[in-house]
Structures are given as structure tokens and as C-alpha cells.
Design a protein around this motif. Sequence first.
Motif, mmCIF file in Angstrom:
data_model
loop_
_atom_site.group_PDB
_atom_site.id
_atom_site.type_symbol
_atom_site.label_atom_id
_atom_site.label_comp_id
_atom_site.label_asym_id
_atom_site.label_seq_id
_atom_site.Cartn_x
_atom_site.Cartn_y
_atom_site.Cartn_z
ATOM 1 N N ASN A 19 -14.036 1.204 3.003
ATOM 2 C CA ASN A 19 -13.135 1.837 1.764
ATOM 3 C C ASN A 19 -13.980 1.087 0.457
ATOM 4 O OD1 ASN A 19 -11.557 -0.449 1.934
ATOM 5 N ND2 ASN A 19 -9.636 0.249 2.071
ATOM 6 N N CYS B 130 -3.029 5.605 -5.806
ATOM 7 C CA CYS B 130 -3.573 5.154 -3.869
ATOM 8 C C CYS B 130 -3.686 3.780 -4.122
ATOM 9 C CB CYS B 130 -3.888 6.742 -3.699
ATOM 10 S SG CYS B 130 -4.444 6.037 -2.258
ATOM 11 N N VAL C 259 -4.868 0.625 -0.879
ATOM 12 C CA VAL C 259 -5.653 1.289 -0.195
ATOM 13 C C VAL C 259 -5.551 -0.508 -0.152
ATOM 14 C CG1 VAL C 259 -5.921 3.263 -0.434
ATOM 15 C CG2 VAL C 259 -7.048 1.094 -0.890
ATOM 16 N N ASN D 195 -6.039 1.359 8.864
ATOM 17 C CA ASN D 195 -6.053 2.465 7.781
ATOM 18 C C ASN D 195 -6.397 3.918 7.793
ATOM 19 O OD1 ASN D 195 -8.852 -0.199 7.807
ATOM 20 N ND2 ASN D 195 -7.876 0.570 5.436
ATOM 21 N N PRO E 263 0.837 -1.277 -0.569
ATOM 22 C CA PRO E 263 -0.207 0.045 -0.022
ATOM 23 C C PRO E 263 0.921 1.486 0.138
ATOM 24 C CG PRO E 263 -0.338 -1.082 1.888
ATOM 25 C CD PRO E 263 0.328 -1.845 1.050
ATOM 26 N N ASP F 37 -3.649 5.215 5.255
ATOM 27 C CA ASP F 37 -3.921 4.795 4.409
ATOM 28 C C ASP F 37 -4.096 6.436 3.362
ATOM 29 O OD1 ASP F 37 -4.371 2.243 5.054
ATOM 30 O OD2 ASP F 37 -6.980 2.920 4.358
#
Length: 334
Positions: free
Chosen positions: A296, A208, A210, A239, A185, A242
Amino acid sequence: AIGLGNPGGTVEICVPDNLIFPITGTSNNPPGTEYTITTNTGLASTTYYHPPPSNYTHFFDETSCGATGGNTPNTYFVSIRAANPCGFSEATVEPITTGYIPVADIDISPADSVACLNSVVTFTNNSLDGAMVNNQGVCNSDTRSEWEIFPSNGWNITGGNLGNIQSGNPNAWGSTNLYVNFSTPGIYEVYLIVNNLCGNDTTVQTVCIVPQPNASFILDTTFACIPSPSISTNNTSANLSDCFPADYLWTVQQLTSTCNYNSLWNFANGSNANDINPSFIFSDAGEYIVSLEVSNKCNSIIYSDNITIAAPPQLNINAISDFCDTANINPVIN
């Protein structure tokens, strides 16, 4: 008489650029001589009257690929004509060839540039090709390309190739589509470099990555008495770090009631259900469950913890009858 000097460097010009053409041989022309400069670049003609300036500057801003009217296809010319009642003479400079640098552009799927860990992200070369024309009038829109990804680890290519922009072999250039699986990540930068004889252009696309959501929190106490003080939370979900924030949803439910109390609670200290670390206050006793849902684009997950809210003890005794002198009483707690 008229002359138009060749300024040199008239082939494979990269626009925007200009050429300065010396105007010569006019010193013996009589007054009233008219000088007209024409070109096939799409610009209107330019007219001077004797004496003309010593040079003419022409600005080029488009490729000559597709141009007509010159002795050679896909080339420009600049011509000057000197005319008076005695006649005319002309001079022309050609061929003039112009091209432009390619413009780098990347499309990405998913379009929001946020992808789940261990999923494949597609990068597409959507660049505007450059154009060049040689002195034989041959148009060439070949555009070399090369991909670069930073950091250099945490990913692998599942389709396509990064390419080598220095290679003369088109098969060695970067592929139109690049398929990349990201196994770590974080934020990655994907660069696309495109090139022709006019030079390089570069663009960058950020993505990005995640992980799956992870929910966890700690209550500052799991036991309190009514009316409870403000009870704080410490959100320890993974998270929180993140590159694209997760969504948080807090809920509270009374599991069991104590002494017939209803469920009565609220958020405290101006917090709300979507805060990272809200606070709660409980006004009625009972066993409550506090839950946090973390979401998410990859998934949603819920973590819960219990809290006991107690009430002060309540005592009632049976009524005692009036009596005179002495009596034995036996109070009973209800």
C-alpha cells in the motif's frame, strides 16, 4: 409626479434576493408620460409608458461591495424618473446594501485522501469568503470558521485549532491550516463550517487512514502429487479490511527439482497474480515457494510458504539376457 416606495429591509440583504418597490403618485400624470427606472447594479434601465405598473421588482445577485454611483460608497440605489413635455420628477431609494454567504472548501494533503497510520494530514481552509455591507457603506469580508472531526477519537491535533464559530473573537475561530495525526486506522470525516451574517455553509472531507501492510496466507495443502489438484489459498492479511485496498502480487518459484523435473505450474480456476485468493496447479515435481507481496502507500511486505510436489516412484532394471532351459538371473534396480 412620481413616487418610489421603500420596501423596507434594504440593508444587509443576502443575495440572491429581490425587493419590490411600489410605484406611486402617477394617477394624475398625462398620457405619454415616460417612466425610466435606473440602478447602479449593472443592469440596463427599464422603461414604462403611462400608466406604469403598480410596482417594480429588482433581483439582486451580487454584493454591493465595490459599487459606485450612490450617495454612499459600496451601496446600490434604485431610481425612477417620470418625464413628459411639461418636465420631469424623480424618486430614489437608497442605500441598498447586499452581501453573500461564504462558500466552504477544504484542501487536503495528501491529495489522494489516503494517509498512513500515525502520519500527519493537513487540512486547509480554502473557502470563498462571504461579503457584507452595512448601512454606512462599510464592506466586511470576515468569515468565521470551525472544524469538526468524526469520529471523535483516534486522532489528535498537532497544529492549528478547531475553533469556535460562536465566538466574536477572530482569534478563537478555526485556523486556516489544521494538522491532524491519526492513530487508529479507518475512515474519518472532517467538516468545515463557515459563517457570516448571511448564514452557514458546510463542506466535508473524507480521509482514509491505513496501517503498514501485513502479508499472511494459508495453503489448503503443503503436499501434493503430480498432476496436482487445484491448490487454493486463504489470504489472511490484515490489510483486507483497509478502507483503501492494498495491492497483492503472488509469485511461485521452484527451489529444488525432483527427478530432474522442470518448474511447471500455473494459476488455476481463472485466477491471476493479483487476486486476493488465487489457486495454483503444479505439473512438475519439486519443492516450491509460494510468496505473497502486499503493498500500500505506506510500504510493501512479503510472506512465503513452501509446498512439496511429489512424483510417482520410477523403477528401471538392467536388461536380462536370453537363456535356454534354466538360468540364474540377478535383476538390478537402476
